[in-house]
Design a protein around this motif. Sequence first.
Motif, PDB file in Angstrom:
ATOM      1  N   ARG A  90      28.700  38.976  33.831  1.00 35.45           N
ATOM      2  CA  ARG A  90      28.595  39.777  35.049  1.00 35.45           C
ATOM      3  C   ARG A  90      27.131  40.121  35.332  1.00 35.45           C
ATOM      4  NH1 ARG A  90      32.722  43.860  32.341  1.00 35.45           N
ATOM      5  NH2 ARG A  90      31.182  43.378  30.727  1.00 35.45           N
ATOM      6  N   LEU A 100      31.736  34.079  32.896  1.00 34.87           N
ATOM      7  CA  LEU A 100      32.244  35.389  32.504  1.00 34.87           C
ATOM      8  C   LEU A 100      31.153  36.451  32.440  1.00 34.87           C
ATOM      9  CD1 LEU A 100      34.762  34.394  29.677  1.00 34.87           C
ATOM     10  CD2 LEU A 100      35.233  34.833  32.098  1.00 34.87           C
ATOM     11  N   ASN A 155      29.005  50.958  32.452  1.00 33.31           N
ATOM     12  CA  ASN A 155      30.366  50.845  31.914  1.00 33.31           C
ATOM     13  C   ASN A 155      31.388  51.425  32.885  1.00 33.31           C
ATOM     14  OD1 ASN A 155      29.654  49.538  29.564  1.00 33.31           O
ATOM     15  ND2 ASN A 155      29.429  51.432  28.388  1.00 33.31           N
ATOM     16  N   ARG A 183      31.754  48.891  35.584  1.00 26.01           N
ATOM     17  CA  ARG A 183      32.538  47.734  35.139  1.00 26.01           C
ATOM     18  C   ARG A 183      34.015  48.081  35.013  1.00 26.01           C
ATOM     19  NH1 ARG A 183      27.576  45.796  31.728  1.00 26.01           N
ATOM     20  NH2 ARG A 183      27.968  47.599  30.404  1.00 26.01           N
ATOM     21  N   PHE A 184      34.298  49.292  34.526  1.00 26.65           N
ATOM     22  CA  PHE A 184      35.696  49.696  34.380  1.00 26.65           C
ATOM     23  C   PHE A 184      36.369  49.832  35.740  1.00 26.65           C
ATOM     24  CE2 PHE A 184      38.934  53.064  33.911  1.00 26.65           C
ATOM     25  CZ  PHE A 184      39.756  52.436  32.983  1.00 26.65           C
ATOM     26  N   THR A 185      35.642  50.373  36.720  1.00 24.80           N
ATOM     27  CA  THR A 185      36.193  50.499  38.071  1.00 24.80           C
ATOM     28  C   THR A 185      36.481  49.131  38.666  1.00 24.80           C
ATOM     29  OG1 THR A 185      34.974  52.568  38.410  1.00 24.80           O
ATOM     30  CG2 THR A 185      35.778  51.430  40.364  1.00 24.80           C
ATOM     31  N   ALA A 186      35.537  48.198  38.464  1.00 24.32           N
ATOM     32  CA  ALA A 186      35.751  46.835  38.975  1.00 24.32           C
ATOM     33  C   ALA A 186      36.933  46.178  38.274  1.00 24.32           C
ATOM     34  CB  ALA A 186      34.487  46.013  38.775  1.00 24.32           C
ATOM     35  N   TRP A 187      37.053  46.408  36.957  1.00 27.08           N
ATOM     36  CA  TRP A 187      38.185  45.844  36.212  1.00 27.08           C
ATOM     37  C   TRP A 187      39.502  46.405  36.715  1.00 27.08           C
ATOM     38  CZ3 TRP A 187      41.826  48.212  33.017  1.00 27.08           C
ATOM     39  CH2 TRP A 187      42.636  47.349  32.270  1.00 27.08           C
ATOM     40  N   GLN A 188      39.557  47.694  37.051  1.00 25.57           N
ATOM     41  CA  GLN A 188      40.776  48.296  37.575  1.00 25.57           C
ATOM     42  C   GLN A 188      41.149  47.696  38.920  1.00 25.57           C
ATOM     43  OE1 GLN A 188      39.879  52.566  37.397  1.00 25.57           O
ATOM     44  NE2 GLN A 188      41.530  52.784  35.909  1.00 25.57           N
ATOM     45  N   ARG A 189      40.145  47.459  39.770  1.00 27.54           N
ATOM     46  CA  ARG A 189      40.432  46.851  41.071  1.00 27.54           C
ATOM     47  C   ARG A 189      40.986  45.435  40.897  1.00 27.54           C
ATOM     48  NH1 ARG A 189      35.403  49.224  42.819  1.00 27.54           N
ATOM     49  NH2 ARG A 189      34.424  47.186  42.511  1.00 27.54           N
ATOM     50  N   GLU A 190      40.364  44.680  39.972  1.00 26.00           N
ATOM     51  CA  GLU A 190      40.841  43.314  39.741  1.00 26.00           C
ATOM     52  C   GLU A 190      42.257  43.313  39.172  1.00 26.00           C
ATOM     53  OE1 GLU A 190      37.976  41.581  37.199  1.00 26.00           O
ATOM     54  OE2 GLU A 190      36.379  41.524  38.709  1.00 26.00           O
ATOM     55  N   TRP A 191      42.521  44.239  38.291  1.00 32.29           N
ATOM     56  CA  TRP A 191      43.860  44.311  37.695  1.00 32.29           C
ATOM     57  C   TRP A 191      44.906  44.712  38.732  1.00 32.29           C
ATOM     58  CZ3 TRP A 191      46.046  42.668  33.406  1.00 32.29           C
ATOM     59  CH2 TRP A 191      47.293  43.187  33.037  1.00 32.29           C
TER      60      TRP A 191
END
Length: 203
Positions: free
Chosen positions: A23, A21, A177, A180-188
Amino acid sequence: MDTRMQLTRLRHTLLPGHGPLVRSSDRLQARLLILVVLLALAAAVGAVLFGIGEYSVESAKSREQTATRYPVTAVLLADGPLPATAGRGETPFGSVPTRATWWTRDGQQRVGEVEAAAGTVAGHEVEIWVDETGAPAERPLTMAAAIIGAPLGAATLWAAAVSLFVLAYRGAVHLLNRRRFTAWQREWAALGTGTTRRDDQRP
């Protein structure tokens, strides 16, 4: 409890570990924080050296001024400023240069301008400091001022350096941050698309 949570968070930031987990941005942030700590320690050493050098300069100046300057009593030859107010801010007069006379320690009479407070009149005596030539001079720097000024200047220098390091670190964390938020949005979004596709294939 809040302090314990902050310490725990700090420990996890410094030591993110190597789990699945963790990154790459977490490891980068840890390295940046360690760099900030090392730079702060280096700045502390530099500030101490600066304080030592500043104390040496200021103490030497204090000894030189104390040895060459001495107080004398000057007699005003003219009235000082009136105890009135001036300007839009109604600021009271403090002191202004006023013509006066005094005697040096080697018996020479001097005439010049000295600072006279508001309300003083001709003939009033004021204490002034003069140098070895008998000319008016500022009060000599005391050793106490040198002792206080050196560590204060060192602390100010260190605080300014640390503030700069912390500001740069927080800016870097802000960028991380956002990444990371952009990557999280893509994953979601990818997860949502995959779920929808499976739902569409239901019998």
